[in-house]
Design a protein around this motif. Structure first.
Motif: not given
Length: 207
Positions: A20-27
């Motif tokens: 989720g943390k990585g996805a937030n950055v990619l978002n």
């Protein structure tokens, strides 16, 4: 030793937090919604692992590998089919060509993105379990995943912990897999830290 259902559920929770943390950055970087699916966590022999990999139905792949050692030892890999990798690079750089002169751009871009996602996952595990790891510089490879696995010499262990996380970047039609290999020699350490985390999160990973 094989993980219990409780231990696997706890690992799934930790990995979901990291993804989720990585996805937030990619978002933020890609301005695209990322859909995550529940990870698959299994203990497998190398022979069964190869069957699992073949079941992915992918041949030529783009992979970013992050090695780690210390309290735990193994590899974290972010794997894309070739088309998904190119679409992702195009979204980040605007470069659409597959010409060989852009290989370095593609490798650098995917290494950076892979580093964000994989560090999110591994960072979540080591921070919440209070473990110390040393990470290698992320490496990019474009080849058959079975060859990549062979290069990582997984055959040296009779059992590996295989974690697979599926994610989709909706607006870009990009899909990928995160695969974690924890070598058997450190599996007991990981599970002991998970047990401490379940019993008392504030004391997890401490002697």
């Amino acid at each position: 030793m094989n993980p219990t259902d409780k231990q696997l559920d706890a690992l799934k929770e930790l990995i979901n937090v990291g993804v989720g943390k990585g996805a937030n950055v990619l978002n933020t970087m890609l301005k695209s919604h990322i859909v995550l699916k529940v990870p698959c966590i299994k203990t497998l022999s190398p022979k069964v692992l190869r069957k699992e990999i073949k079941a992915l139905g992918k041949n030529q792949l783009a992979a970013v590998r992050l090695g780690f050692k210390g309290a735990l030892s193994g590899d974290a890999m972010l794997v894309f089919p070739e088309k998904s990798a190119q679409d992702l690079v195009t979204a980040c750089t605007g470069e659409k060509s597959m010409d060989s002169e852009l290989d370095s751009i593609r490798a650098g871009t995917l290494s950076e993105l892979g580093n964000i996602v994989l560090n999110g996952v591994m960072g979540s595990i080591v921070n919440m379990l209070k473990l110390r790891l040393i990470f290698s510089v992320p490496g990019y490879a474009k080849e058959n995943l079975e060859n990549i696995l062979t290069e990582n010499t997984i055959e040296s262990d009779p059992l590996v912990l295989f974690v697979r996380v599926r994610f989709l970047i909706e607006n870009l039609d990009v899909e990928g897999d995160i695969i974690l290999f924890f070598k058997l020699g450190t599996l007991e350490t990981l599970l002991a830290a998970v047990d401490q985390f379940c019993a008392n999160p504030d004391a997890a990973g401490r002697p």
